[in-house]
Design a protein around this motif. Structure first.
Motif, mmCIF file in Angstrom:
data_model
loop_
_atom_site.group_PDB
_atom_site.id
_atom_site.type_symbol
_atom_site.label_atom_id
_atom_site.label_comp_id
_atom_site.label_asym_id
_atom_site.label_seq_id
_atom_site.Cartn_x
_atom_site.Cartn_y
_atom_site.Cartn_z
ATOM 1 N N UNK A 1 9.699 4.606 4.809
ATOM 2 C CA UNK A 1 9.244 5.657 3.901
ATOM 3 C C UNK A 1 10.005 6.910 4.313
ATOM 4 N N UNK A 2 10.818 7.432 3.404
ATOM 5 C CA UNK A 2 11.696 8.554 3.740
ATOM 6 C C UNK A 2 11.304 9.797 2.963
ATOM 7 N N UNK B 1 0.821 -1.201 0.000
ATOM 8 C CA UNK B 1 0.000 0.000 0.000
ATOM 9 C C UNK B 1 0.860 1.259 0.000
ATOM 10 N N UNK B 2 1.951 1.244 0.757
ATOM 11 C CA UNK B 2 2.853 2.403 0.758
ATOM 12 C C UNK B 2 3.436 2.625 -0.628
ATOM 13 N N UNK B 3 3.770 1.505 -1.316
ATOM 14 C CA UNK B 3 4.287 1.627 -2.676
ATOM 15 C C UNK B 3 3.270 2.262 -3.607
ATOM 16 N N UNK C 1 11.134 4.972 -0.952
ATOM 17 C CA UNK C 1 11.213 3.806 -0.078
ATOM 18 C C UNK C 1 12.680 3.439 0.051
ATOM 19 N N UNK C 2 13.175 3.390 1.272
ATOM 20 C CA UNK C 2 14.604 3.179 1.492
ATOM 21 C C UNK C 2 14.842 2.088 2.541
ATOM 22 N N UNK C 3 16.088 1.669 2.626
ATOM 23 C CA UNK C 3 16.551 0.834 3.735
ATOM 24 C C UNK C 3 17.584 1.674 4.463
ATOM 25 N N UNK C 4 17.202 2.186 5.610
ATOM 26 C CA UNK C 4 17.948 3.237 6.278
ATOM 27 C C UNK C 4 18.486 2.772 7.621
ATOM 28 N N UNK C 5 19.684 3.249 7.976
ATOM 29 C CA UNK C 5 20.275 2.948 9.281
ATOM 30 C C UNK C 5 19.632 3.841 10.340
ATOM 31 N N UNK C 6 18.983 3.223 11.316
ATOM 32 C CA UNK C 6 18.346 3.951 12.413
ATOM 33 C C UNK C 6 19.148 3.750 13.692
ATOM 34 N N UNK D 1 0.920 4.272 -2.696
ATOM 35 C CA UNK D 1 0.690 5.654 -2.273
ATOM 36 C C UNK D 1 1.885 6.566 -2.507
ATOM 37 N N UNK D 2 3.030 6.003 -2.872
ATOM 38 C CA UNK D 2 4.259 6.787 -2.952
ATOM 39 C C UNK D 2 4.146 8.023 -3.838
ATOM 40 N N UNK D 3 3.600 7.922 -5.082
ATOM 41 C CA UNK D 3 3.497 9.146 -5.900
ATOM 42 C C UNK D 3 2.656 10.233 -5.217
ATOM 43 N N UNK D 4 1.543 9.823 -4.594
ATOM 44 C CA UNK D 4 0.706 10.803 -3.911
ATOM 45 C C UNK D 4 1.408 11.357 -2.678
ATOM 46 N N UNK D 5 2.141 10.484 -1.970
ATOM 47 C CA UNK D 5 2.861 10.933 -0.779
ATOM 48 C C UNK D 5 3.933 11.960 -1.148
#
Length: 234
Positions: free
Chosen positions: A174-175, A124-126, A151-156, A128-132
């Motif tokens: 989601x970044x 769903x996030x994918x 959409x990323x793979x991020x170090x937290x 929604x990405x253009x609208x987001x």
């Protein structure tokens, strides 16, 4: 003849003196050497013991780090996070970041609240990405900034919510990057739940985490938060 007798007597006395000296050295020198030997052995033994305990401690720490990493990987496989990066660290840029964050969460909440699992949330996030991204651009634009979403793979880093500590590591997210994206970060959990605060994290989020995680992983993120922070930093 008299000289020979004197010479023999002198030789005998010298031999006797030598024997006496050797006997005294044995009587007084051997114990001294034993004490010296024991004194030499004591620091060496302490060194061996110290090395042993340091090795055990290092192994225990390595095991804890490995276990913490495995927990992080399990948590990362079950959650999706939200990441917003401000333009810079100025007061205006950080205010704009928080305004964009709050309004984006308000926009996302009704669109993600009924997801039945992470796979559905990701799908769903994918979608929604253009609208987001369009929404983020409009919100940031009202403050004079550009913005992008991806959409990323991020170090937290380690994040503690009350008694719950999520280990540091790589997470799907989601970044949203505002302007030059050189300022302080803001992050939370996007799924499950929606950016719980420390107060609400212990209620509904507790039930969600119990369902998602193994008993061991749940136990590790809900106890010993300071230890988890230390191991994650290590």
């Amino acid at each position: 003849m008299e000289n020979v007798e004197k010479s023999m007597k002198y030789s005998k006395n010298r031999d006797q003196n030598t024997e006496n000296r050797i006997r005294r050295e044995k009587e007084t020198g051997f114990p001294r050497r034993s004490k010296e030997s024991a004194a030499c052995r004591c620091p060496r033994l302490m060194g061996y013991l110290a090395a042993f305990f340091l090795t055990v401690a290092a192994l225990a720490l390595s095991l804890s780090v490995l276990e913490n990493r495995l927990v992080q990987q399990e948590v990362a496989a079950k959650v999706w996070r939200f990441h917003v990066v401000g333009d810079d660290d100025s007061a205006g840029a950080q205010t704009a970041k928080m305004v964009v964050t709050r309004q984006m969460l308000e926009w996302l909440e009704p669109r993600l609240s009924d997801c039945g699992g992470k796979e559905e949330a990701v799908r769903r996030i994918g979608e929604l990405l253009p609208q987001a991204e369009e929404k983020a651009r409009k919100l940031a634009g009202s403050w004079g900034y550009t913005a992008s979403a991806g959409l990323t793979r991020t170090a937290f880093p380690v994040k503690t919510y009350g008694s719950y500590t999520l280990p540091a590591g790589l997470y799907d997210a989601l970044e949203i990057r505002i302007g030059r994206a050189g300022g302080a970060n803001w992050w939370c959990i996007l799924y499950p739940g929606l950016c719980f605060s420390s107060d609400s994290f212990s209620g509904e989020m507790d039930s969600l985490l119990r369902e998602l995680l193994s008993e061991d992983s749940y136990r590790r993120i809900t106890s010993g938060s300071r230890l988890n922070e230390l191991l994650s930093a290590f």
